[in-house]
Enzyme design. Structure first.
Site, PDB file in Angstrom:
ATOM      1  N   CYS A  39      -3.856  13.221 -11.500  1.00  0.00           N
ATOM      2  CA  CYS A  39      -4.215  13.934 -10.269  1.00  0.00           C
ATOM      3  C   CYS A  39      -3.093  14.900  -9.885  1.00  0.00           C
ATOM      4  O   CYS A  39      -1.921  14.520  -9.843  1.00  0.00           O
ATOM      5  CB  CYS A  39      -4.475  12.945  -9.143  1.00  0.00           C
ATOM      6  SG  CYS A  39      -5.851  11.813  -9.473  1.00  0.00           S
ATOM      7  N   CYS A  42      -0.921  13.775  -6.783  1.00  0.00           N
ATOM      8  CA  CYS A  42      -0.516  12.363  -6.722  1.00  0.00           C
ATOM      9  C   CYS A  42       0.820  12.201  -5.996  1.00  0.00           C
ATOM     10  O   CYS A  42       1.806  12.857  -6.319  1.00  0.00           O
ATOM     11  CB  CYS A  42      -0.408  11.794  -8.130  1.00  0.00           C
ATOM     12  SG  CYS A  42       0.023  10.037  -8.159  1.00  0.00           S
ATOM     13  N   CYS A 291       6.943   0.795   3.529  1.00  0.00           N
ATOM     14  CA  CYS A 291       5.764   1.658   3.657  1.00  0.00           C
ATOM     15  C   CYS A 291       5.418   2.234   2.299  1.00  0.00           C
ATOM     16  O   CYS A 291       6.311   2.578   1.508  1.00  0.00           O
ATOM     17  CB  CYS A 291       6.037   2.783   4.665  1.00  0.00           C
ATOM     18  SG  CYS A 291       4.695   4.006   4.809  1.00  0.00           S
ATOM     19  N   ASP A 292       4.129   2.375   2.047  1.00  0.00           N
ATOM     20  CA  ASP A 292       3.652   2.925   0.783  1.00  0.00           C
ATOM     21  C   ASP A 292       4.099   4.364   0.581  1.00  0.00           C
ATOM     22  O   ASP A 292       4.193   4.836  -0.557  1.00  0.00           O
ATOM     23  CB  ASP A 292       2.116   2.833   0.761  1.00  0.00           C
ATOM     24  CG  ASP A 292       1.526   3.198  -0.580  1.00  0.00           C
ATOM     25  OD1 ASP A 292       2.237   3.059  -1.596  1.00  0.00           O
ATOM     26  OD2 ASP A 292       0.355   3.613  -0.629  1.00  0.00           O
ATOM     27  N   CYS A 340      -4.491   7.633  18.708  1.00  0.00           N
ATOM     28  CA  CYS A 340      -3.667   8.315  17.706  1.00  0.00           C
ATOM     29  C   CYS A 340      -2.335   7.601  17.482  1.00  0.00           C
ATOM     30  O   CYS A 340      -1.947   7.334  16.353  1.00  0.00           O
ATOM     31  CB  CYS A 340      -3.419   9.763  18.123  1.00  0.00           C
ATOM     32  SG  CYS A 340      -2.403  10.693  16.962  1.00  0.00           S
TER      33      CYS A 340
END
Length: 405
Positions: A39, A42, A291-292, A340
């Site tokens: 991709c 990515c 965190c990703d 939000c």
């Protein structure tokens, strides 16, 4: 002599794993960044991260400790598998994982599994496993064939659309629940309605739209997503979903989660929670991150075998990125703050502002319009449901359709 295997079979812990005082999840990447696609946008490219597969010993350690560290009273424990392409770990890997989950799950606790895939490797054997064990599948897809084949080619630059659709067909045939996940970038902004219609034509009942992360390959390839285009696209999805009166037939996660959050004051997404940091990520070698989208030294929490998971969670939730996400000055007087909450810290620019702020404001302002007359509590939720749910009222309510996208 101590029989380790026997102790494990009897569910006797090798070392006490303290429970975390707060709920948490760990997104597991058993194959790291390994993937059969290339991709162009990515955020987790293979050339920047070593490719390894999680070994059986670490898999066992992770599952045993992840279950043991859940807060007291937890009734469901969810395992999330992602990549790269997590199916490259192989069918036998997940069969081992399921057996370990069954071994270590306490009585009365439900174990669930979610897996994010590009869909091209799905076959009947995978579908039988997913169906038998109740996996929820997320399948990443572009909005149409032309977009898919340009932005999500395979390693040789070839089309992946047909292979992904074959995977979707198999999921349908085996009655496996799945959602389609679409990464939104600038090129898609003007085509929201057509993209929505195409996804629904594939039989998708659950849709999720995720803003592009400007990291990894996306930076090298020049991909961008402006606040204007994020708002334009999501309002386009909202209008098309409403125009077709698809509520109850098509679940757009971005809309439904915001509506639920308006009434319940809690979010099903770390992105729109007042604080984040309790959704950790684990690499195949046991490295834990907060965190990703923040896989770096600043947000590295250490290895699984270096600490308890409760300590890792506590360290993660104390990091400034999660504590301060909804405390920025511009958020405090914002009329959509309640749904939000500042967005994702990974979208902050150099000035500390969320790059997508204006887009979120436009989208949330539109979708909250039918909720504003109702109180933000369970009574308001009941009244709103009585007025809108099960009727066509939300299709024809006075929303600003005359404003151009």
């Amino acid at each position: 002599m101590l029989n380790i295997a026997a102790l494990r079979q009897q569910q006797i812990p090798l070392a006490a794993e303290p429970r975390s005082p707060v709920p948490f999840h760990i997104l597991m990447k058993p194959i790291g960044p390994a993937c059969n696609l290339a991709c162009r946008y990515c955020y987790y490219p293979q050339d920047e991260t070593p490719v390894n597969k999680m070994d059986d010993a670490r898999l066992e350690q992770f599952i045993r400790r992840y279950i043991a560290a859940q807060p007291a009273g937890a009734r469901e424990i969810n395992f999330v598998w992602q990549g790269g392409e997590p199916l490259l770990a192989g069918l036998s890997f997940y069969k081992k994982a399921l057996a370990l989950q069954a071994r270590y799950a306490p009585d009365g606790v439900t174990i669930s599994n979610s897996l994010q895939t590009n869909g091209t490797l799905i076959n009947d054997a995978w579908c039988r496993l997913f169906r038998e064990h109740g996996f929820i599948i997320g399948l990443s897809l572009e909005g149409n064939e032309a977009l898919q084949d340009y932005h999500r080619p395979d390693k040789r630059g070839r089309s992946t659309w047909s292979a992904a659709l074959r995977g979707i067909d198999l999921l349908h045939q085996h009655q496996v629940d799945f959602n389609l996940l679409v990464v939104v970038h600038n090129e898609m902004a003007a085509h929201a309605a057509a993209i929505y219609d195409r996804l629904v034509s594939l039989g998708a009942r659950y849709l999720q739209f995720q803003p592009l992360m400007s990291e990894g390959a996306a930076l090298r390839e020049g991909y961008q997503l402006s606040a204007d285009n994020w708002g334009r696209f999501m309002v386009g999805i909202w209008r098309q979903w409403r125009k077709r009166c698809d509520r109850g037939r098509v679940f757009v996660i971005n809309i439904e989660q915001a509506w639920a959050q308006y009434f319940t004051h809690t979010s099903g997404s770390c992105v729109h929670s007042a604080r984040c940091g309790s959704n950790l990520v684990m690499e195949p070698d046991g490295q834990l991150y907060a965190c990703d989208h923040l896989i770096n030294a600043e947000h590295r929490l250490g290895r699984l075998d270096e600490q308890t998971l409760a300590a890792a969670v506590d360290a993660s939730v104390q990091l400034p990125f999660g504590q301060q996400k909804s405390l920025r000055r511009e958020c405090q007087t914002c009329s959509v703050k309640m749904v939000c909450q500042g967005g994702c810290p990974a979208h902050l620019n150099a000035a500390g502002n969320n790059r997508l702020c204006g887009g979120y404001y436009r989208f949330f302002s539109d979708i909250l319009a039918p909720l504003r007359p109702f109180s933000r509590d369970l009574n308001g939720l009941k009244a709103w449901r009585a007025a809108f749910v099960g009727t066509a009222a939300y299709c024809v309510a006075p929303y600003p359709d005359d404003i151009p996208l």
